[in-house]
Design a protein around this motif. Sequence first.
Motif, PDB file in Angstrom:
ATOM      1  N   CYS A 277      -3.993   2.890  -7.433  1.00  0.00           N
ATOM      2  CA  CYS A 277      -2.874   3.312  -7.702  1.00  0.00           C
ATOM      3  C   CYS A 277      -1.509   2.795  -6.607  1.00  0.00           C
ATOM      4  O   CYS A 277      -2.295   3.090  -4.944  1.00  0.00           O
ATOM      5  CB  CYS A 277      -2.351   3.073  -8.906  1.00  0.00           C
ATOM      6  N   HIS A 278      -0.412   2.621  -6.802  1.00  0.00           N
ATOM      7  CA  HIS A 278       0.765   2.333  -6.234  1.00  0.00           C
ATOM      8  C   HIS A 278       0.558   3.734  -5.333  1.00  0.00           C
ATOM      9  O   HIS A 278       0.754   3.283  -4.731  1.00  0.00           O
ATOM     10  CB  HIS A 278       1.653   1.697  -6.547  1.00  0.00           C
ATOM     11  N   CYS A 279       0.112   4.512  -5.944  1.00  0.00           N
ATOM     12  CA  CYS A 279       0.512   6.106  -5.905  1.00  0.00           C
ATOM     13  C   CYS A 279      -0.375   6.815  -5.112  1.00  0.00           C
ATOM     14  O   CYS A 279      -0.372   8.169  -4.671  1.00  0.00           O
ATOM     15  CB  CYS A 279       2.024   7.263  -6.545  1.00  0.00           C
ATOM     16  N   ARG A 280      -1.826   6.086  -5.286  1.00  0.00           N
ATOM     17  CA  ARG A 280      -3.159   6.678  -5.272  1.00  0.00           C
ATOM     18  C   ARG A 280      -2.767   7.802  -5.584  1.00  0.00           C
ATOM     19  O   ARG A 280      -4.125   8.470  -4.688  1.00  0.00           O
ATOM     20  CB  ARG A 280      -2.802   7.458  -3.294  1.00  0.00           C
ATOM     21  N   ALA A 281      -2.414   8.444  -6.610  1.00  0.00           N
ATOM     22  CA  ALA A 281      -3.042   9.572  -7.737  1.00  0.00           C
ATOM     23  C   ALA A 281      -4.634   9.381  -8.440  1.00  0.00           C
ATOM     24  O   ALA A 281      -5.084   9.497  -8.928  1.00  0.00           O
ATOM     25  CB  ALA A 281      -1.954   9.496  -8.821  1.00  0.00           C
TER      26      ALA A 281
ATOM     27  N   CYS B 147      -2.087   4.598 -14.479  1.00  0.00           N
ATOM     28  CA  CYS B 147      -1.412   5.962 -13.562  1.00  0.00           C
ATOM     29  C   CYS B 147       0.041   6.233 -14.627  1.00  0.00           C
ATOM     30  O   CYS B 147       0.994   5.968 -14.047  1.00  0.00           O
ATOM     31  CB  CYS B 147      -1.149   5.602 -12.283  1.00  0.00           C
TER      32      CYS B 147
ATOM     33  N   CYS C 298       2.594   6.369 -10.799  1.00  0.00           N
ATOM     34  CA  CYS C 298       3.265   4.978 -10.602  1.00  0.00           C
ATOM     35  C   CYS C 298       3.347   3.840 -11.852  1.00  0.00           C
ATOM     36  O   CYS C 298       4.236   3.011 -11.602  1.00  0.00           O
ATOM     37  CB  CYS C 298       2.559   4.233  -9.207  1.00  0.00           C
TER      38      CYS C 298
HETATM   39 ZN   LIG Z   1      -0.305   5.900  -8.827  1.00  0.00          ZN
END
Ligand SMILES: [Zn+2]
Length: 122
Positions: free
Chosen positions: A7-11, A70, A73
């Motif tokens: 995902c965008h925030c890499r969580a 997510c 994000c």
């Molecule tokens: Zn994320």
Amino acid sequence: MRIKGSCHCRATTFEVSEAPRTVTRCTCSICSKRGALWAYYRPDQFKLTSPPENVSAYRWQSKMVKHGFCAICGCGTFTESPDWSTGEPDFDNPKIAVNARLFDDFDLDAVEVVVIDGKNLW
Ligand SMILES: [Zn+2]
């Protein structure tokens, strides 16, 4: 060839076992609003590589489909559902639809987009 996605925030990070041959754009109410392109995998072809608690899920109507996203994000990440190819839910045959837009270092434009008319099919 394994493909990684995030995902965008890499969580949320994940891997799939192979590149999709096609991706699916569905016109149903949730897919059209989420804007995802779906690549389908069996559970053994998909590996979540980030903590599962980072994945939030949205369920609606029948609650049989778990739409993952997510919590930080907001990216739609992957969806877990029974197989519906016969028109009935097959719980022995779960499928994971991965949002191919989240693949890292992958040329999505090179993959054919198949449109499913979910708006009128279900
Ligand atoms: Zn994320």
